[in-house]
Design a protein around this motif. Structure first.
Motif, PDB file in Angstrom:
ATOM      1  N   SER A 542       1.128  -1.072   0.323  1.00  0.00           N
ATOM      2  CA  SER A 542      -0.206  -0.084   0.186  1.00  0.00           C
ATOM      3  C   SER A 542       0.784   1.304   0.179  1.00  0.00           C
ATOM      4  N   LEU A 543       2.117   1.449   0.442  1.00  0.00           N
ATOM      5  CA  LEU A 543       2.928   2.373  -0.238  1.00  0.00           C
ATOM      6  C   LEU A 543       3.306   2.824  -0.929  1.00  0.00           C
ATOM      7  N   GLN A 544       3.632   3.732  -1.861  1.00  0.00           N
ATOM      8  CA  GLN A 544       4.153   4.232  -2.301  1.00  0.00           C
ATOM      9  C   GLN A 544       5.731   4.080  -2.616  1.00  0.00           C
ATOM     10  N   ALA A 545       6.297   3.991  -3.728  1.00  0.00           N
ATOM     11  CA  ALA A 545       7.972   3.831  -3.894  1.00  0.00           C
ATOM     12  C   ALA A 545       8.496   5.062  -3.167  1.00  0.00           C
ATOM     13  N   GLY A 546       9.253   4.278  -2.761  1.00  0.00           N
ATOM     14  CA  GLY A 546      10.600   5.748  -1.825  1.00  0.00           C
ATOM     15  C   GLY A 546      11.747   4.751  -0.472  1.00  0.00           C
ATOM     16  N   VAL A 547      11.848   5.735  -0.182  1.00  0.00           N
ATOM     17  CA  VAL A 547      12.833   5.275   1.529  1.00  0.00           C
ATOM     18  C   VAL A 547      11.490   5.866   2.426  1.00  0.00           C
ATOM     19  N   TYR A 548      12.023   4.754   3.365  1.00  0.00           N
ATOM     20  CA  TYR A 548      11.229   4.788   4.367  1.00  0.00           C
ATOM     21  C   TYR A 548      12.520   4.738   5.620  1.00  0.00           C
ATOM     22  N   ARG A 549      11.783   4.932   6.751  1.00  0.00           N
ATOM     23  CA  ARG A 549      12.668   4.311   7.683  1.00  0.00           C
ATOM     24  C   ARG A 549      11.559   3.405   8.959  1.00  0.00           C
ATOM     25  N   LEU A 550      12.639   2.524   9.373  1.00  0.00           N
ATOM     26  CA  LEU A 550      11.375   1.598  10.662  1.00  0.00           C
ATOM     27  C   LEU A 550      11.812   1.717  11.855  1.00  0.00           C
ATOM     28  N   VAL A 551      11.164   2.010  12.638  1.00  0.00           N
ATOM     29  CA  VAL A 551      11.198   2.855  13.546  1.00  0.00           C
ATOM     30  C   VAL A 551      11.067   1.868  15.041  1.00  0.00           C
ATOM     31  N   ALA A 552      11.860   1.412  16.164  1.00  0.00           N
ATOM     32  CA  ALA A 552      11.972   0.322  17.225  1.00  0.00           C
ATOM     33  C   ALA A 552      11.769   1.858  18.299  1.00  0.00           C
TER      34      ALA A 552
END
Length: 566
Positions: A542-552
């Motif tokens: 469901s996400l648009q193409a690109g760079v994301y950041r996982l945060v814990a």
């Protein structure tokens, strides 16, 4: 009538008189026994591959009584007492019992009954399923074993408890968790391949029956493997203790490797061990044929996991030295201190593996009547150099535990130091090892004594076998507590994505995904984190193409990891 000779007991049965019951046991605290627990008997059926069977008897009788079902008492005794392809002649038949009886095949694991206790460690009985083959003598043979040992036999043969299963497709941890392939559901869907009556049950009904008869509260089932024609999990995995899975490994993309990997990932993502910590998975390579063929290219299903525990001995199949040495090393590391006995299952004239079976497939066992049960989650390596290292163990016996002792040694010292354990809760005993300096290696084991005087240790081969942890150094307290990301795959992502995070302590918090502007775009998880590697999943579709950041984010730290969506 029983005739006892000087060197061997041979039993002739005019009729079967075992107590056979086809309703659930009335006992409370029903507990199916794990395979590594203390045994009073190992049983086999004497037909085909006598050289392999003789070697099993030779190793097994050093640890326990070996029961042999045979229709040729004199011929079986003669083979054991004669030098032949199975090895040297036995000097006598100590710890060997020959039981005259009918059978159809050698596959004792599949049609023998399973040892189960009432009240956790009391009231031993056996539970027998309907065998999934049209082999009536095999299916009836558990009565011979139950009769010989004077153990009640419960059978899942009568409606509504009629349940079909096969022993090679079942293993349990001794505390209510069991594993199987989805074959168990196929065997109970009302249809079958062998012109015998198949029960018709839902998965929930299967689970209910195994809970009522065996105390299984969590029945983990995995998809069958495409190249394993019998679909028995003992051909590719082995539960070797409460939290360790020994799993077959194939080269990338070969044979059942991809499905095995997917099944194990499923287990790790959805289930923790009885200690509420992730399972340890140890991989053991499966060898090809001499031509290099694996099961996807008509190679036999060679397996090192198809092994049997016999008290302080593990009997496992071997094939060729170049692969056997690796298997021996891995078994030694996973089960230190055990006597390892390898038996060639791929030799000319004794090529049992070509029939899709090995050592585990042709053996079964019955536990002792009054076990002293000890369970402990081994301590991990630590950075702590102050305080103490707390050791906690579950110990139980029908007549109660009188005392527990923790034995430990430092840096391989032959002298074991003793610390008395304290009963801190019902059946939970604890003791502390003093803190040590960086670089110290600590070995330890646990001993329990029942009020009857019975003594048991864990690991069972102790002091030859023991648990080990090391005091590590070079990091701060904050680093000791801060989790870190492991793999995130696939990355780039476009669908279901798995992320691994290694937690240094039990904690709680949340995991979420943010875009490059810092805006939260997806909640991944919120709740508790267990010690060790935890796995989580999110759907990137469901996400648009690109760079994301996982945060814990936990109560004490916050970490991030970049992920590409395409």
């Amino acid at each position: 009538m029983k005739t006892i000779l000087l060197t061997v007991s041979i039993f002739f049965f005019l009729e079967i008189n075992a107590q056979v019951i086809n309703t659930p046991p009335a006992n409370s605290g029903i507990r199916a026994m794990a395979e590594w627990e203390e045994l009073q008997a190992l049983n086999i059926t004497w037909t085909g591959f006598p050289a392999i069977l003789k070697q099993i008897v030779a190793a097994g009788r050093l640890e326990t009584q070996v029961l042999i079902i045979t229709d040729d008492l004199a011929g079986t005794e003669d083979y054991l007492m004669t030098a032949n392809t199975g090895g040297p002649a036995f000097a006598d038949l100590t710890n060997v019992t020959l039981i005259e009886g009918n059978y159809n095949t050698i596959w004792a694991r599949d049609y023998s009954a399973n040892p189960v206790y009432g009240a956790v460690v009391d009231s031993l009985f056996m539970v027998d399923w309907i065998y999934n083959r049209p082999r009536p003598d095999d299916d009836a043979s558990p009565e011979l074993i139950a009769n010989e040992l004077s153990v009640p036999l419960y059978t899942t043969t009568a409606t509504p408890y009629n349940l079909m299963n096969t022993g090679g497709n079942f293993m349990c941890d001794g505390f209510g968790t069991a594993f199987a392939s989805e074959l168990v559901m196929e065997e109970n869907d009302g249809n079958g391949d062998y012109n015998i009556a198949y029960p018709n049950h839902t998965e929930a009904e299967i689970d209910e029956i195994t809970q009522q008869f065996m105390g299984i509260d969590r029945y983990i089932k995995m998809p069958v493997l495409p190249y394993d024609g019998i679909h028995h999990i003992d051909m590719h995995m082995k539960l070797v203790n409460e939290n360790t899975l020994l799993v077959a490994e194939y080269p990338d993309g070969v044979a059942d490797g991809p499905q095995i990997n997917a099944n194990i990932e499923y287990v790790l993502a959805n289930y923790n061990s009885m200690f509420d910590t992730p399972y340890n998975v140890v991989r053991i390579p499966s060898p090809p044929s001499t031509s290099g063929a694996y099961p996807d290219n008509n190679g036999a299903y060679r397996t090192y996991t198809n092994a049997v525990f016999v008290n302080n001995t593990i009997i496992f199949p071997t094939y060729r030295e170049e692969y056997d040495t690796t298997a021996y090393r891995i078994w030694s590391e996973v089960c230190p201190g055990y006597t390892l006995v390898g038996i060639d299952c791929d030799n000319s004239g004794n090529n049992i593996i070509s029939q899709s079976g090995a050592i585990h497939c042709i053996t079964h066992a019955v536990g002792v009547a009054e076990p002293l049960l000890i369970s402990h989650e081994p301590l991990p390596d630590t950075y702590a150099t102050t305080g103490t290292y707390s050791v906690s163990a579950y110990m139980n016996h029908k007549d109660g535990i009188d005392n527990g002792i923790l034995f430990y040694s430092i840096n391989g010292d032959d002298t074991w130091q003793e610390v008395s354990m304290t009963n801190t809760a019902e059946n939970t005993w604890t003791a502390n090892i003093p803190a040590q300096t960086v670089g110290t290696i600590i070995n330890y084991y646990i001993q329990g004594t029942a009020t009857t005087g019975k003594v048991q240790v864990r690991p069972m081969p102790a002091p030859e076998g023991f648990w080990t942890f090391e005091v590590l150094g070079g990091v701060s307290v904050a680093e000791m507590q801060t989790p870190d990301f492991g793999r995130v795959f696939p990355n780039p992502a476009n669908a279901i994505t798995c992320l691994e995070i290694n937690f240094k302590q039990k904690d709680n918090g949340q995991i979420y995904l943010i875009d490059m502007q810092g805006k939260k775009v997806m909640d991944v998880y919120a709740g508790n984190f267990t010690y060790g590697t935890n796995k989580f999943f999110f759907d990137a579709a469901s996400l648009q193409a690109g760079v994301y950041r996982l945060v814990a984010q936990t109560t004490s730290s916050i970490i991030g990891y970049a992920v590409m969506v395409k």
